[in-house]
Design an enzyme around this catalytic site. Structure first.
Site, PDB file in Angstrom:
ATOM      1  N   HIS A 372       0.829  -1.211   0.000  1.00 13.57           N
ATOM      2  CA  HIS A 372       0.000   0.000   0.000  1.00 13.57           C
ATOM      3  C   HIS A 372       0.861   1.258   0.000  1.00 13.57           C
ATOM      4  CE1 HIS A 372      -3.789   2.198   1.136  1.00 13.57           C
ATOM      5  NE2 HIS A 372      -2.898   3.064   1.607  1.00 13.57           N
ATOM      6  N   GLU A 373       1.847   1.289   0.889  1.00  8.96           N
ATOM      7  CA  GLU A 373       2.687   2.479   0.981  1.00  8.96           C
ATOM      8  C   GLU A 373       3.589   2.625  -0.250  1.00  8.96           C
ATOM      9  OE1 GLU A 373       1.771   4.457   3.111  1.00  8.96           O
ATOM     10  OE2 GLU A 373       0.633   3.088   4.378  1.00  8.96           O
ATOM     11  N   HIS A 376       1.859   4.385  -3.019  1.00 11.53           N
ATOM     12  CA  HIS A 376       1.768   5.844  -2.881  1.00 11.53           C
ATOM     13  C   HIS A 376       2.913   6.576  -3.588  1.00 11.53           C
ATOM     14  CE1 HIS A 376      -1.784   6.451  -0.594  1.00 11.53           C
ATOM     15  NE2 HIS A 376      -1.372   5.798   0.494  1.00 11.53           N
ATOM     16  N   GLU A 395      -5.650   7.398  -1.857  1.00 11.95           N
ATOM     17  CA  GLU A 395      -5.940   6.225  -1.033  1.00 11.95           C
ATOM     18  C   GLU A 395      -6.716   5.141  -1.771  1.00 11.95           C
ATOM     19  OE1 GLU A 395      -4.354   5.828   1.418  1.00 11.95           O
ATOM     20  OE2 GLU A 395      -3.827   7.787   2.228  1.00 11.95           O
TER      21      GLU A 395
END
Length: 711
Positions: A372-373, A376, A395
């Protein structure tokens, strides 16, 4: 705008007069005092006024167009670095330098591909008694307004950049040598407009200019949300000093810095963004599947990092590269943060902050959160939302991509990857349903400003809807509705077509700020007419982004979709547990159920189903704990286990609830509410005891929310 705003109702004001003047670069020089919990020092800001944004200096182009010119000669092979920050009272004995692990998965290309962000960045506001909000105030002074909260500003002064040795190379026009103020501003203008291949020279001069002496203090005022600066007699942004130094200190109780104790006792040849050394133009960066990485953690977590995190980083980086291509940044540091960090992770350029909670149990939670990170880096950092209320653009994408990256990292066969993603969709669907049932309708809208999204005032100021509401921090609607929208669109195109489009989208828009329609318009252009089935930007905005609740297309899809194999397996196990719970205590051995081994996501789903049961007897709960070794599972599983403990008042396992509240503060806020709602004295005692032990170190928003529950 020195007014009191209601955090539960009002919007967060962003008051920068970015339509007049922009911050192009800043240099920090700070001292950190851990005893007083204050950071004090200076920031030097280098500006460019808006009426100069599309003008490129001829002298600069001539200066940087010649190979023989000294100003663009790079004589040092080291990678570029940020200006030096001094740390006055920091001690190397604090323990966070004890564990540094460097990844060997790829050659560090920072020396030639350094992501020096020279994009236009802004700071400021325009609500002041000195400022009319136009940038030309007639007989009134121009006011620079900077967003500023919880800081004590001690001094503001103009910087004499003309005093820097060698800076005369930026002042070749003789007519500029007459007025000192014009000379200084021209120097800064030439400096901030240097082309990208002069980035090292530019950085060097930024550092030198930041150390130049002051040449006159500036007038300033502060209020709750802004710092307003003016120079007597200066009436336009063009004439306002282009380099200023602000001396300030933080406040120990400020909301931007959390103090805690130590714990270790290529598609386009030309990019569409402002010039900077861009990795998307580098052939070597395009083939670098694993960028260099390091892990920073306290000594006490070294073993957990070695066992879990270090094994996953190269797999997840490689998976992300296989899906989206070139990594936007040349290197990655990962920092394991203290237990009171209020989320499971956060991404910034070159660094990811990870909660300690992801290190427990199996590697599943750590892998999904890391993915997830990493996502980003593309969505949120390389591409950002022009309007901060459209956070789904960050997000929603990261939530959708984390499942794609994670299945790729595990090298699952196509059918197994599909099954795992369907199981994740099932969990997300349950959470979205719960979200819309238990949150205000106004906070379920992903594009609350509708047709005014992206609009700012004449001065450039804006607000963030519900930006001060502490409940928003704990909401997942932007993650989940964004996830399901992207999943819906990927299914309409087909995964192969969708992810090919996504790479093209990244190469088109990296380094830029976008709105929802930028993404949707480009996407629809890639869908054949016969497959659009009345899809339009307007319909998507209306159904998915500008309405509260669950979008109708999603409801229809979920009703038509059969339960995936992994979810059906869970349903079968749930039925076994329900039967076991109903049997009398004394039974024949041949009647004992045989339970299947489950994946972490399956365990989460199992426990969520069991939470829907009115009663589970202590014997069933004890058997659950023993069968699945629940206290040793990851934090997502343990959270549901704790919910079961609280719901059924299983006192023998209250220690597991206490451990979760103390060690997993990023996820524990909800449990405080459950403990108090029960109105059971022993459970309320657990809640109050844990809060007393953690409240001084707890994130302020979390602490305030918990205090409201308890008292």
């Amino acid at each position: 705008m020195d007014v009191k705003l209601d955090p539960s109702r009002d919007d967060l004001p962003l008051m920068a007069n970015t339509s007049h003047i922009l911050v192009k670069h800043y240099v920090l020089d700070l001292d950190v005092d851990f005893e007083s919990q204050v950071i004090e020092g200076t920031v030097v800001l280098f500006f460019k006024s808006r009426n100069r944004l599309k003008k490129q200096s001829t002298s600069t182009r001539e200066m940087c167009g010649s190979e023989s010119n000294e100003a663009c000669r790079v004589s040092s092979p080291e990678p570029c670095s940020s200006p030096v920050t001094t740390t006055g009272t920091f001690s190397s004995d604090m323990g966070w330098n004890d564990f540094v692990i460097c990844g060997k998965g790829g050659k560090d290309t920072a020396g030639k591909d350094c992501h020096h962000d020279n994009r236009e960045q802004a700071s400021g506001v325009s609500s002041s008694k000195h400022c009319c909000g136009t940038g030309n105030h007639g007989s009134e002074d121009f006011v620079l307004v900077l967003d500023c909260c919880d800081l004590s500003v001690l001094k503001v002064e103009e910087v004499d950049v003309a005093a820097v040795p060698g800076v005369e190379k930026f002042t070749r026009s003789p007519q500029l040598m007459v007025v000192p103020e014009e000379l200084r501003n021209q120097i800064v203008h030439e400096l901030v407009t240097l082309p990208a291949y002069c980035w090292r020279e530019q950085l060097d001069y930024y550092a030198l200019c930041s150390q130049a002496p002051g040449c006159g203090e500036l007038l300033f005022d502060t209020d709750t949300w802004s710092l307003q600066i003016r120079k007597s007699g200066v009436q336009t942004a063009t004439d306002f000093p282009h380099a200023i130094r602000i001396r300030y200190r933080t406040k120990p109780q400020g909301r931007s810095v959390m103090w805690t104790s130590d714990q270790s006792g290529r598609y386009a040849d030309v990019c569409g963004h402002t010039e900077y050394p861009c990795r998307f133009q580098s052939a070597s960066a395009a083939t670098q599947a694993i960028i260099p990485y390091r892990v920073f953690a306290p000594e006490s977590l070294k073993g957990a990092c070695q066992e879990t995190l270090l094994q996953l980083i190269p797999l997840c980086l490689s998976a992300a590269h296989s899906v989206l291509g070139t990594h936007p940044f040349s290197r990655l540091d990962l920092l394991i943060v203290p237990a009171n960090f209020p989320s499971l992770g956060m991404a910034s350029p070159h660094i990811i902050f990870l909660s300690q909670s992801v290190l427990t149990g199996m590697r599943h939670l750590c892998g999904t959160r890391l993915c997830h990170e990493i996502a980003h880096a593309w969505f949120g950092l390389a591409i950002g939302a022009r309007d901060w209320t459209e956070e789904w653009l960050s997000e929603g994408f990261a939530t959708h991509l984390e499942d794609v990256f994670w299945t790729q990292a595990q090298q699952l066969a196509a059918h197994k990857a599909q099954e795992h993603q369907e199981l994740r969709a099932c969990l997300h669907w349950r959470r979205l349903q719960d979200e819309v049932q238990n949150s205000p309708e106004g906070m379920q809208v992903l594009r609350p400003n509708k047709e005014r999204t992206g609009h700012v005032s004449d001065s450039g100021s804006s607000v963030i809807r519900h930006g001060l509401n502490p409940e928003k921090v704990f909401m997942q609607v932007h993650y989940l509705k964004g996830y399901f929208l992207l999943r819906f669109l990927a299914r309409r195109l087909g995964d192969g077509t969708y992810f090919t489009f996504l790479r093209r989208f990244v190469h088109t828009f990296h380094g830029q700020l976008i709105l929802s329609q930028d993404f949707l318009q480009m996407l629809l252009e890639n869908i054949p007419e016969e497959r659009r089935l009345e899809l339009s930007v307007e319909n998507i905005l209306r159904d998915w982004l500008e309405s509260s609740g669950i979008p109708q297309p999603l409801r229809s899809e979920r009703r038509a979709r059969a339960e995936c194999g992994l979810a059906r397996q869970v349903s079968a196990e749930v039925a076994k547990w329900i039967r076991a719970n109903r049997r009398p205590r004394k039974r024949k051995r041949r009647e004992a159920e045989v339970f299947e081994e489950l994946l972490p996501d399956q365990l989460v789903l199992l426990l969520e189903h069991l939470l829907e049961q009115k009663t589970l007897n202590p014997r069933t709960l004890q058997s659950l704990e023993k069968t699945y070794l629940l206290p040793q599972q990851d934090a997502e599983v343990r959270h549901r286990w704790c919910e079961l403990i609280v719901k059924h008042k299983y006192a023998k396992a209250y220690r597991d609830v206490e451990r979760f509240l103390l060690e997993d503060q990023a996820m524990g806020v909800y449990l405080y509410g459950e403990l108090m709602v029960s109105e059971d004295p022993s459970q309320q005692q657990v809640a109050r005891r844990c809060f007393e032990l953690t409240k001084e170190q707890m994130d302020r928003s979390s602490a305030e929310l918990v205090a409201e529950m308890l008292f």
